[in-house]
Design an enzyme around this catalytic site. Structure first.
Site, PDB file in Angstrom:
ATOM      1  N   GLU A 135       1.007  -1.031   0.239  1.00 39.29           N
ATOM      2  CA  GLU A 135      -0.225   0.383   0.382  1.00 39.29           C
ATOM      3  C   GLU A 135       1.089   1.249   0.328  1.00 39.29           C
ATOM      4  O   GLU A 135       1.776   1.214   0.793  1.00 39.29           O
ATOM      5  CB  GLU A 135      -1.227  -0.069   1.085  1.00 39.29           C
ATOM      6  CG  GLU A 135      -1.414  -0.719   0.916  1.00 39.29           C
ATOM      7  CD  GLU A 135      -2.590  -1.127   0.139  1.00 39.29           C
ATOM      8  OE1 GLU A 135      -2.707  -0.490  -0.624  1.00 39.29           O
ATOM      9  OE2 GLU A 135      -2.546  -2.441  -1.125  1.00 39.29           O
ATOM     10  N   CYS A 180      -1.353   9.790   3.620  1.00 37.29           N
ATOM     11  CA  CYS A 180      -1.797   9.388   2.899  1.00 37.29           C
ATOM     12  C   CYS A 180      -3.042   9.600   1.356  1.00 37.29           C
ATOM     13  O   CYS A 180      -3.370   9.763   0.075  1.00 37.29           O
ATOM     14  CB  CYS A 180      -1.689   7.735   1.917  1.00 37.29           C
ATOM     15  SG  CYS A 180      -2.865   6.305   2.936  1.00 37.29           S
ATOM     16  N   GLU A 225       4.481  13.600  -4.789  1.00 34.12           N
ATOM     17  CA  GLU A 225       3.532  13.379  -3.638  1.00 34.12           C
ATOM     18  C   GLU A 225       4.793  13.941  -2.305  1.00 34.12           C
ATOM     19  O   GLU A 225       5.879  13.688  -2.141  1.00 34.12           O
ATOM     20  CB  GLU A 225       3.272  12.079  -2.850  1.00 34.12           C
ATOM     21  CG  GLU A 225       2.959  11.952  -1.348  1.00 34.12           C
ATOM     22  CD  GLU A 225       2.056  10.336  -1.029  1.00 34.12           C
ATOM     23  OE1 GLU A 225       4.162   9.592  -1.130  1.00 34.12           O
ATOM     24  OE2 GLU A 225       1.669  10.082  -0.918  1.00 34.12           O
TER      25      GLU A 225
HETATM   26  P1  NAD Z   1       8.568   4.593   3.632  1.00 33.06           P
HETATM   27  O1  NAD Z   1       8.749   4.060   2.487  1.00 33.06           O
HETATM   28  O2  NAD Z   1      10.153   5.916   3.739  1.00 33.06           O
HETATM   29  O3  NAD Z   1       9.252   3.620   5.201  1.00 33.06           O
HETATM   30  C1  NAD Z   1       7.589   2.971   5.305  1.00 33.06           C
HETATM   31  C2  NAD Z   1       9.052   1.766   5.667  1.00 33.06           C
HETATM   32  O4  NAD Z   1       9.581   0.973   4.955  1.00 33.06           O
HETATM   33  C3  NAD Z   1       9.285   2.136   7.185  1.00 33.06           C
HETATM   34  O5  NAD Z   1       9.196   1.172   8.206  1.00 33.06           O
HETATM   35  C4  NAD Z   1      10.671   1.814   6.462  1.00 33.06           C
HETATM   36  O6  NAD Z   1      11.707   1.300   7.295  1.00 33.06           O
HETATM   37  C5  NAD Z   1      10.585   0.533   5.691  1.00 33.06           C
HETATM   38  N1  NAD Z   1      12.037   0.548   4.743  1.00 33.06           N
HETATM   39  C6  NAD Z   1      12.523   1.351   4.427  1.00 33.06           C
HETATM   40  N2  NAD Z   1      13.676   0.892   2.838  1.00 33.06           N
HETATM   41  C7  NAD Z   1      13.040  -0.584   3.295  1.00 33.06           C
HETATM   42  C8  NAD Z   1      13.879  -1.210   2.880  1.00 33.06           C
HETATM   43  N3  NAD Z   1      14.820  -0.564   0.999  1.00 33.06           N
HETATM   44  N4  NAD Z   1      13.614  -2.765   2.704  1.00 33.06           N
HETATM   45  C9  NAD Z   1      12.349  -2.963   3.549  1.00 33.06           C
HETATM   46  N5  NAD Z   1      11.557  -1.997   4.283  1.00 33.06           N
HETATM   47  C10 NAD Z   1      12.002  -0.995   4.080  1.00 33.06           C
HETATM   48  O7  NAD Z   1       7.075   5.608   4.342  1.00 33.06           O
HETATM   49  P2  NAD Z   1       7.184   5.940   5.312  1.00 33.06           P
HETATM   50  O8  NAD Z   1       7.666   7.601   5.369  1.00 33.06           O
HETATM   51  O9  NAD Z   1       7.177   5.498   6.584  1.00 33.06           O
HETATM   52  O10 NAD Z   1       4.735   6.382   5.089  1.00 33.06           O
HETATM   53  C11 NAD Z   1       5.241   7.681   4.153  1.00 33.06           C
HETATM   54  C12 NAD Z   1       4.614   7.397   2.850  1.00 33.06           C
HETATM   55  O11 NAD Z   1       3.427   5.983   3.150  1.00 33.06           O
HETATM   56  C13 NAD Z   1       3.976   7.809   1.757  1.00 33.06           C
HETATM   57  O12 NAD Z   1       4.261   7.884   1.001  1.00 33.06           O
HETATM   58  C14 NAD Z   1       2.467   7.197   2.069  1.00 33.06           C
HETATM   59  O13 NAD Z   1       1.400   8.214   1.388  1.00 33.06           O
HETATM   60  C15 NAD Z   1       2.673   5.736   2.566  1.00 33.06           C
HETATM   61  N6  NAD Z   1       1.550   5.740   3.264  1.00 33.06           N
HETATM   62  C16 NAD Z   1      -0.018   4.766   2.187  1.00 33.06           C
HETATM   63  C17 NAD Z   1      -0.861   3.872   3.009  1.00 33.06           C
HETATM   64  C18 NAD Z   1      -1.416   3.263   2.242  1.00 33.06           C
HETATM   65  O14 NAD Z   1      -2.157   3.168   2.835  1.00 33.06           O
HETATM   66  N7  NAD Z   1      -2.182   3.621   1.096  1.00 33.06           N
HETATM   67  C19 NAD Z   1      -1.324   4.640   4.535  1.00 33.06           C
HETATM   68  C20 NAD Z   1      -0.060   5.135   5.274  1.00 33.06           C
HETATM   69  C21 NAD Z   1       1.005   5.990   4.108  1.00 33.06           C
END
Ligand code: NAD
Length: 524
Positions: free
Chosen positions: A294, A328, A424
């Site tokens: 997601e 999001c 975004e």
């Molecule tokens: P992010 O992608 O930076 O991190 C999300 C998670 O992924 C964290 O736990 C991080 O440690 C982990 N991660 C980072 N690099 C990784 C890798 N290479 N391998 C595995 N895991 C890794 O996102 P964020 O800044 O925590 O959250 C914000 C983002 O989330 C925004 O883009 C937002 O739109 C999205 N979001 C989407 C939804 C939805 O339901 N579609 C809901 C909430 C947030």
């Protein structure tokens, strides 16, 4: 296995009510919880691997974005090897957990919901401190956490047991849903309780075992959720908890041969990295990994000339600036009919000027900080870009205070193809775009790589019907704001680069965590 007979009877799902902070007893309860939680600042939290408490030499610090010198908690920094150990431990625990009757697993998840209900002010206070949510936003996060547990528990009761299939002469046949195995659960920071708990509860209730690695920005809330799951009766071996970076620990979880699926919520960039890594077979891997991803959005609200403008102004303001635009589902584009463009922008600016910005633990502030210094720098960089691409009509810089406060920012006359209209930002920045007519507005709305949420304000039923048909988003809202999805009522997930559209909080969600087995026996 997941075939257990189902006897537990429960009432219909209803959403957890939001707390009314206008009531003095609730205000007092929240103030007390904020004091209590602040008393625990600086506490060190272990990781849990195979039921053991694990500590590392290097640490991760979680700080308060409203007051960055405050350390909320001290966390361990898992190595890739430790992440691998956690997957191995979860794999071992799967043999037992998958045999626990579905009813029992559901009871445990319901118990977790009940504990959260009893401690809701404390959980909300921690959310408020760790990720800068206002009282109301933190309470909504907590309520959604309860909802996910209650909803997925009921869904598991529906899916457990034998399901009838088309009868076949001379056969006894049925279908049953089995768990998958080890889930790598990787949530973002912006719904630190609801998303972490939701993906974990869905995994556990379906009989899978979990390695949960929360975001670097929100490990304390996740640790609290994990403690509650343990207290509710989830065996520690079935829920492994590691903290560390995505690039090291997250990456190792995703790539491990014994990881059966990945439940990820986060950015498009990381989602795509995970999608690619999950598709590659690791040595010894005997299944195709599932990836439930997601991701981000560039959500639009269309304001038609036949709209109730005041209602549109209110909806856009809340969706663009609630939780500083860090949802999001946040509205980051308002696409407005040229016939009402000037009056809409004028009203919107007047409304947004009334937003109070400041520390999120103070009830009076509608908008708290953005989550980190890095996030703030990124957002300010986007504002610079946007101010060159359009006309800055409100905000544009940092707001007063030591925290990572950014002013509510509105950029008007934005070209639909410009960066501020396509990428975004994940901050309190709204691009306002002019449309010639309704069809043009829809074309602009659909013209990004995302497809998460969208809203339309119009009193014209034909235009509403046209939007239902042509607005290509996973969650469409008509004459209401595009944020605030409720579990059960608004199954949530988006199209295109917004992810795999798994529809959290919906009746299809748990199927992502299960595999179906068809059984047919020849009978005389
Ligand atoms: P992010 O992608 O930076 O991190 C999300 C998670 O992924 C964290 O736990 C991080 O440690 C982990 N991660 C980072 N690099 C990784 C890798 N290479 N391998 C595995 N895991 C890794 O996102 P964020 O800044 O925590 O959250 C914000 C983002 O989330 C925004 O883009 C937002 O739109 C999205 N979001 C989407 C939804 C939805 O339901 N579609 C809901 C909430 C947030």
């Amino acid at each position: 296995m997941a075939t257990a007979e189902v006897k537990l009877s429960v009432g219909e799902f209803v959403n957890e009510a939001f707390v009314d902070f206008a009531r003095p007893e609730n205000k007092k309860a929240m103030e007390d919880a904020l004091v209590k939680v602040a008393g625990e600042f600086g506490r060190e939290y272990p990781m849990y691997i195979g039921g053991e408490r694990v500590f590392t030499t290097e640490k991760l610090y979680s700080t308060n974005p409203s007051r960055p010198s405050q350390v909320i908690g001290v966390f361990q920094l898992a190595s890739a090897e430790q992440a691998g150990q956690a997957v191995e431990a979860a794999h071992e625990a799967f043999a037992n957990w998958k045999r626990v009757p579905a009813e029992r697993r559901v009871e445990i998840i319901f118990r977790a919901a009940q504990i959260i209900r009893e401690r809701k002010f404390e959980l909300s206070a921690l959310i408020c401190y760790e990720v800068g949510k206002s009282w109301m936003e933190a309470d909504a996060d907590t309520a959604e956490t309860v909802d996910f547990c209650e909803f997925y528990g009921r869904e598991m009761l529906r899916l457990a047991g034998e399901h009838a299939v088309t009868p076949q002469k001379g056969e006894k046949n049925y279908l049953v849903y089995l768990p998958l195995g080890v889930g790598a659960v990787i949530p973002p920071w912006n719904f630190p309780a609801a998303i972490a708990a939701g993906m974990t509860a869905a995994s556990l209730v379906t009989g899978n075992t979990v390695v949960l690695k929360p975001s670097e920005e929100a490990p304390a809330v996740a640790a609290k959720v994990v403690e509650i799951f343990y207290e509710a009766g989830v065996p520690r071996e079935a829920l492994n908890f590691i903290t560390g970076t995505g690039e090291v620990a997250g990456d190792a979880m995703v790539k491990h041969a014994k990881t059966r699926y990945i439940a990820f919520t986060g950015s498009k960039e990381v989602g795509l990295i995970i999608s690619e890594a999950a598709a590659k077979r690791a040595p010894g891997q005997i299944w195709i990994k599932r990836a439930v991803l997601e991701m981000g959005g560039k959500d639009a609200t269309i304001v038609d000339e036949e709209a109730d403008l005041d209602s549109a102004v209110e909806g856009v303001t809340q969706a663009a600036f609630g939780y500083s635009g860090q949802k999001c589902s946040a509205c980051s584009r308002a696409i407005v009919s040229e016939k009402v463009f000037d009056s809409f922008v004028e009203k919107l600016v007047e409304r947004a000027k009334k937003i109070s910005v400041g520390p999120s633990d103070e009830q009076k502030n509608y908008m708290g900080p953005v989550v980190s210094a890095t996030a703030m720098e990124g957002i300010l960089g986007y504002i610079d870009v946007g101010a060159r691409e359009g006309k800055l009509v409100l905000g544009g810089g940092r707001a007063a205070g030591d925290g990572y406060f950014v002013e509510p920012t509105i950029i008007a006359d934005v070209d639909p193809k410009s960066r501020i209209a396509q990428e975004e930002v994940f901050g309190p920045v709204l691009a306002v775009i002019k449309a010639r007519d309704f069809e043009h507005a829809l074309a602009i709305a659909n013209d990004t790589e995302f497809g998460l949420t969208g809203a339309v304000y119009s009193r014209n039923p034909e235009k509403i019907a046209r939007a239902e048909e042509a607005f290509f988003v996973g969650n469409l809202y008509l004459n209401r704001k595009c944020t605030g999805a409720m579990v059960g009522a608004h199954p949530f997930g988006g199209f295109n680069m917004s992810g795999t559209d798994s529809k959290t909080g919906g009746k299809d969600y748990l199927l992502h965590f299960l595999q179906a087995k068809s059984v047919a026996e020849k009978v005389a």
